[in-house]
Design a protein around this motif. Structure first.
Motif, PDB file in Angstrom:
ATOM      1  N   THR A   8      39.571 -36.509 -39.323  1.00 43.33           N
ATOM      2  CA  THR A   8      40.850 -36.936 -39.529  1.00 43.33           C
ATOM      3  C   THR A   8      41.353 -37.108 -38.205  1.00 43.33           C
ATOM      4  OG1 THR A   8      41.928 -34.746 -39.553  1.00 43.33           O
ATOM      5  CG2 THR A   8      41.363 -36.006 -41.596  1.00 43.33           C
ATOM      6  N   LEU A   9      42.349 -37.806 -37.896  1.00 50.67           N
ATOM      7  CA  LEU A   9      42.990 -38.250 -36.389  1.00 50.67           C
ATOM      8  C   LEU A   9      43.511 -36.736 -35.944  1.00 50.67           C
ATOM      9  CD1 LEU A   9      43.465 -40.239 -34.296  1.00 50.67           C
ATOM     10  CD2 LEU A   9      45.578 -40.745 -35.365  1.00 50.67           C
ATOM     11  N   GLU A  10      44.067 -36.119 -36.833  1.00 42.90           N
ATOM     12  CA  GLU A  10      44.915 -34.686 -36.315  1.00 42.90           C
ATOM     13  C   GLU A  10      43.629 -33.752 -35.849  1.00 42.90           C
ATOM     14  OE1 GLU A  10      47.645 -31.338 -37.977  1.00 42.90           O
ATOM     15  OE2 GLU A  10      47.104 -32.853 -39.259  1.00 42.90           O
ATOM     16  N   THR A  11      42.497 -33.833 -36.488  1.00 39.38           N
ATOM     17  CA  THR A  11      41.423 -32.777 -36.291  1.00 39.38           C
ATOM     18  C   THR A  11      40.860 -33.480 -34.938  1.00 39.38           C
ATOM     19  OG1 THR A  11      40.988 -32.161 -38.537  1.00 39.38           O
ATOM     20  CG2 THR A  11      39.400 -31.892 -36.960  1.00 39.38           C
ATOM     21  N   LEU A  12      40.673 -34.621 -34.776  1.00 39.58           N
ATOM     22  CA  LEU A  12      40.009 -35.200 -33.760  1.00 39.58           C
ATOM     23  C   LEU A  12      40.911 -34.875 -32.379  1.00 39.58           C
ATOM     24  CD1 LEU A  12      37.948 -37.346 -32.188  1.00 39.58           C
ATOM     25  CD2 LEU A  12      39.619 -39.125 -32.927  1.00 39.58           C
ATOM     26  N   LEU A  13      42.065 -35.082 -32.611  1.00 41.37           N
ATOM     27  CA  LEU A  13      43.133 -34.705 -31.440  1.00 41.37           C
ATOM     28  C   LEU A  13      42.940 -33.180 -30.776  1.00 41.37           C
ATOM     29  CD1 LEU A  13      46.310 -36.711 -32.587  1.00 41.37           C
ATOM     30  CD2 LEU A  13      44.566 -37.247 -30.536  1.00 41.37           C
ATOM     31  N   GLU A  14      42.740 -32.340 -31.946  1.00 38.62           N
ATOM     32  CA  GLU A  14      42.620 -31.084 -31.615  1.00 38.62           C
ATOM     33  C   GLU A  14      41.125 -30.725 -30.751  1.00 38.62           C
ATOM     34  OE1 GLU A  14      42.854 -28.771 -35.087  1.00 38.62           O
ATOM     35  OE2 GLU A  14      45.176 -29.223 -35.428  1.00 38.62           O
ATOM     36  N   ARG A  15      40.245 -31.409 -31.341  1.00 34.88           N
ATOM     37  CA  ARG A  15      39.020 -31.388 -30.568  1.00 34.88           C
ATOM     38  C   ARG A  15      38.899 -31.890 -29.200  1.00 34.88           C
ATOM     39  NH1 ARG A  15      35.640 -35.003 -33.935  1.00 34.88           N
ATOM     40  NH2 ARG A  15      34.073 -34.629 -32.189  1.00 34.88           N
ATOM     41  N   PHE A  16      39.922 -33.179 -29.167  1.00 39.97           N
ATOM     42  CA  PHE A  16      39.782 -33.821 -27.943  1.00 39.97           C
ATOM     43  C   PHE A  16      40.584 -32.987 -26.851  1.00 39.97           C
ATOM     44  CE2 PHE A  16      41.578 -37.715 -25.493  1.00 39.97           C
ATOM     45  CZ  PHE A  16      40.578 -37.835 -24.936  1.00 39.97           C
ATOM     46  N   LEU A  17      41.677 -32.332 -27.322  1.00 39.44           N
ATOM     47  CA  LEU A  17      42.351 -31.580 -26.385  1.00 39.44           C
ATOM     48  C   LEU A  17      41.584 -30.239 -25.692  1.00 39.44           C
ATOM     49  CD1 LEU A  17      45.241 -31.608 -25.227  1.00 39.44           C
ATOM     50  CD2 LEU A  17      45.938 -29.706 -27.156  1.00 39.44           C
ATOM     51  N   THR A  18      40.727 -29.706 -26.627  1.00 39.64           N
ATOM     52  CA  THR A  18      40.103 -28.493 -26.330  1.00 39.64           C
ATOM     53  C   THR A  18      39.048 -28.861 -25.260  1.00 39.64           C
ATOM     54  OG1 THR A  18      40.052 -27.499 -28.454  1.00 39.64           O
ATOM     55  CG2 THR A  18      38.143 -26.674 -27.113  1.00 39.64           C
ATOM     56  N   ILE A  19      38.276 -30.115 -25.446  1.00 43.93           N
ATOM     57  CA  ILE A  19      37.382 -30.549 -24.472  1.00 43.93           C
ATOM     58  C   ILE A  19      37.947 -31.243 -23.312  1.00 43.93           C
ATOM     59  CG2 ILE A  19      35.940 -32.868 -24.129  1.00 43.93           C
ATOM     60  CD1 ILE A  19      35.530 -32.684 -27.079  1.00 43.93           C
ATOM     61  N   LEU A  20      39.314 -31.578 -23.096  1.00 45.36           N
ATOM     62  CA  LEU A  20      39.836 -32.055 -21.923  1.00 45.36           C
ATOM     63  C   LEU A  20      40.089 -30.598 -21.144  1.00 45.36           C
ATOM     64  CD1 LEU A  20      42.163 -34.720 -23.139  1.00 45.36           C
ATOM     65  CD2 LEU A  20      40.266 -35.055 -21.769  1.00 45.36           C
ATOM     66  N   PHE A  21      40.802 -29.690 -21.801  1.00 48.23           N
ATOM     67  CA  PHE A  21      40.861 -28.284 -21.230  1.00 48.23           C
ATOM     68  C   PHE A  21      39.718 -27.800 -20.533  1.00 48.23           C
ATOM     69  CE2 PHE A  21      45.042 -27.754 -24.015  1.00 48.23           C
ATOM     70  CZ  PHE A  21      45.781 -28.723 -23.187  1.00 48.23           C
ATOM     71  N   ALA A  22      38.616 -27.938 -21.099  1.00 47.88           N
ATOM     72  CA  ALA A  22      37.502 -27.349 -20.620  1.00 47.88           C
ATOM     73  C   ALA A  22      36.654 -28.320 -19.434  1.00 47.88           C
ATOM     74  CB  ALA A  22      36.532 -27.474 -21.734  1.00 47.88           C
ATOM     75  N   GLY A  23      37.325 -29.496 -19.268  1.00 48.36           N
ATOM     76  CA  GLY A  23      36.819 -30.259 -18.252  1.00 48.36           C
ATOM     77  C   GLY A  23      35.628 -30.883 -18.378  1.00 48.36           C
ATOM     78  N   ASP A  24      35.225 -30.996 -19.712  1.00 51.63           N
ATOM     79  CA  ASP A  24      34.211 -31.605 -20.367  1.00 51.63           C
ATOM     80  C   ASP A  24      34.168 -33.065 -20.229  1.00 51.63           C
ATOM     81  OD1 ASP A  24      31.689 -32.443 -21.532  1.00 51.63           O
ATOM     82  OD2 ASP A  24      32.072 -31.029 -23.413  1.00 51.63           O
ATOM     83  N   ARG A  25      33.637 -33.750 -19.167  1.00 49.85           N
ATOM     84  CA  ARG A  25      33.685 -35.139 -19.177  1.00 49.85           C
ATOM     85  C   ARG A  25      32.779 -35.823 -20.094  1.00 49.85           C
ATOM     86  NH1 ARG A  25      35.834 -36.687 -14.058  1.00 49.85           N
ATOM     87  NH2 ARG A  25      34.551 -38.634 -13.865  1.00 49.85           N
ATOM     88  N   SER A  26      31.471 -35.353 -20.252  1.00 43.76           N
ATOM     89  CA  SER A  26      30.453 -36.013 -21.461  1.00 43.76           C
ATOM     90  C   SER A  26      31.330 -35.961 -22.699  1.00 43.76           C
ATOM     91  CB  SER A  26      29.370 -35.426 -21.039  1.00 43.76           C
ATOM     92  OG  SER A  26      28.395 -35.756 -22.189  1.00 43.76           O
ATOM     93  N   GLY A  27      31.921 -34.707 -22.976  1.00 44.28           N
ATOM     94  CA  GLY A  27      32.351 -34.657 -24.243  1.00 44.28           C
ATOM     95  C   GLY A  27      33.619 -35.537 -24.344  1.00 44.28           C
ATOM     96  N   ALA A  28      34.508 -35.724 -23.567  1.00 45.09           N
ATOM     97  CA  ALA A  28      35.579 -36.650 -23.651  1.00 45.09           C
ATOM     98  C   ALA A  28      35.062 -38.110 -23.798  1.00 45.09           C
ATOM     99  CB  ALA A  28      36.319 -36.359 -22.244  1.00 45.09           C
ATOM    100  N   ARG A  29      34.138 -38.528 -23.116  1.00 43.92           N
ATOM    101  CA  ARG A  29      33.620 -39.857 -23.377  1.00 43.92           C
ATOM    102  C   ARG A  29      33.027 -39.815 -24.641  1.00 43.92           C
ATOM    103  NH1 ARG A  29      31.999 -39.575 -17.594  1.00 43.92           N
ATOM    104  NH2 ARG A  29      30.267 -38.473 -18.355  1.00 43.92           N
ATOM    105  N   GLY A  30      32.471 -38.820 -25.238  1.00 43.99           N
ATOM    106  CA  GLY A  30      31.789 -38.621 -26.643  1.00 43.99           C
ATOM    107  C   GLY A  30      32.847 -39.062 -27.697  1.00 43.99           C
ATOM    108  N   ILE A  31      33.997 -38.478 -27.598  1.00 47.45           N
ATOM    109  CA  ILE A  31      35.153 -38.742 -28.298  1.00 47.45           C
ATOM    110  C   ILE A  31      35.530 -40.134 -28.503  1.00 47.45           C
ATOM    111  CG2 ILE A  31      37.706 -38.346 -28.882  1.00 47.45           C
ATOM    112  CD1 ILE A  31      36.156 -35.919 -29.575  1.00 47.45           C
ATOM    113  N   VAL A  32      35.646 -40.715 -27.277  1.00 44.89           N
ATOM    114  CA  VAL A  32      35.809 -42.171 -27.183  1.00 44.89           C
ATOM    115  C   VAL A  32      34.922 -42.998 -27.913  1.00 44.89           C
ATOM    116  CG1 VAL A  32      36.203 -44.173 -25.938  1.00 44.89           C
ATOM    117  CG2 VAL A  32      37.483 -41.924 -25.436  1.00 44.89           C
ATOM    118  N   ALA A  33      33.545 -42.701 -27.724  1.00 42.55           N
ATOM    119  CA  ALA A  33      32.500 -43.358 -28.481  1.00 42.55           C
ATOM    120  C   ALA A  33      32.574 -43.186 -29.747  1.00 42.55           C
ATOM    121  CB  ALA A  33      31.173 -42.865 -27.715  1.00 42.55           C
ATOM    122  N   GLU A  34      32.795 -42.101 -30.272  1.00 42.32           N
ATOM    123  CA  GLU A  34      32.885 -41.777 -31.865  1.00 42.32           C
ATOM    124  C   GLU A  34      34.040 -42.702 -32.310  1.00 42.32           C
ATOM    125  OE1 GLU A  34      33.662 -37.716 -34.713  1.00 42.32           O
ATOM    126  OE2 GLU A  34      33.382 -37.474 -32.395  1.00 42.32           O
ATOM    127  N   ALA A  35      35.258 -42.596 -31.566  1.00 39.82           N
ATOM    128  CA  ALA A  35      36.239 -43.569 -32.202  1.00 39.82           C
ATOM    129  C   ALA A  35      35.721 -45.057 -32.248  1.00 39.82           C
ATOM    130  CB  ALA A  35      37.489 -43.299 -31.384  1.00 39.82           C
TER     131      ALA A  35
END
Length: 240
Positions: A8-35
């Motif tokens: 769900t979008l809400e869950t995705l946003l929570e995952r995304f925020l955690t990834i951003l706070f960790a500075g995970d560039r690859s993970g952040a791009r992965g969220i966009v690719a998943e979308a």
């Protein structure tokens, strides 16, 4: 989006925020690719994922829930993604309208103004993006040179509000572009109801898509002198 293959979008946003706070560039791009894989367009990703995450990061920073390093790292990751998404926006034909976008200095303000610029351009506007930290006299000079139909003031911080009011006063006093329409959005204008009107802005909208809708719906709306309450004593004294 498929509910069976995509969070769900809400869950995705929570995952995304955690990834951003960790500075995970690859993970952040992965969220966009998943979308993208699940049917979202670049504009939907910008407005439903990047934009609310940007707002949440700023709110957490102001509440001292994240430190400066986390704020800067996550904000710059968002800007990297916004740059990439802007290249994939669906481009509409030119609509004959033009806009100059300015903002307060600072990473969140620049990002919000940049997304606003990219969305407006994709919707057919001709847009010049000046960014933050530009003196009022230079903004007035650009307006005189470019003659945009709209000035978008995005993401002002509280301490910069008087400068925006002074800019609006200056534009009215100089009369260099009498048909110019001024719209304020984001930052303190989103948090303080009625502030945009009180400093003399013609229009207010909370985000890029609402801005475009409001500009289309009210092309002839202009602020009245009585509307502007912030700084009124200064102008009365000047007139005397």
């Amino acid at each position: 989006m498929s509910s069976t293959t995509f969070s769900t979008l809400e869950t995705l946003l929570e995952r995304f925020l955690t990834i951003l706070f960790a500075g995970d560039r690859s993970g952040a791009r992965g969220i966009v690719a998943e979308a993208f894989e699940n049917g979202m367009t670049a504009e939907q990703i910008l407005m439903q994922i990047i934009w609310p995450t940007m707002t949440k990061i700023q709110a957490q920073y102001k509440a001292d829930r994240i430190n400066t390093g986390m704020h800067h790292m996550s904000s710059r990751l968002l800007r990297m993604l916004a740059d990439q998404l802007s290249l994939r926006l669906h481009r509409q034909p030119r609509n004959g309208r033009s806009m100059l976008v300015v903002c307060s200095p600072g990473e969140p303000e620049e990002l919000g103004a940049q997304i606003t610029t990219d969305i407006a351009e994709a919707h057919g506007w001709s847009v010049h993006f000046a960014g933050g930290g530009v003196p009022n006299d230079e903004i007035v000079g650009w307006i005189g040179q470019l003659q945009p139909q709209v000035l978008m003031v995005y993401g002002t911080i509280p301490s910069a509000t008087p400068m925006v009011r002074q800019l609006i006063d200056l534009l009215h006093d100089v009369g260099i572009s009498p048909k110019l329409q001024i719209i304020c959005s984001g930052g303190v204008f989103n948090r303080a109801e009625g502030l945009a009107e009180e400093i003399g802005s013609d229009l207010f909208a909370p985000n890029p898509l609402d801005s475009l809708d409001i500009l289309a719906a009210y092309p002839n709306k202009r602020a009245t002198p009585d509307q502007q309450t912030v700084g009124r004593k200064r102008r009365i004294k000047k007139a005397i």
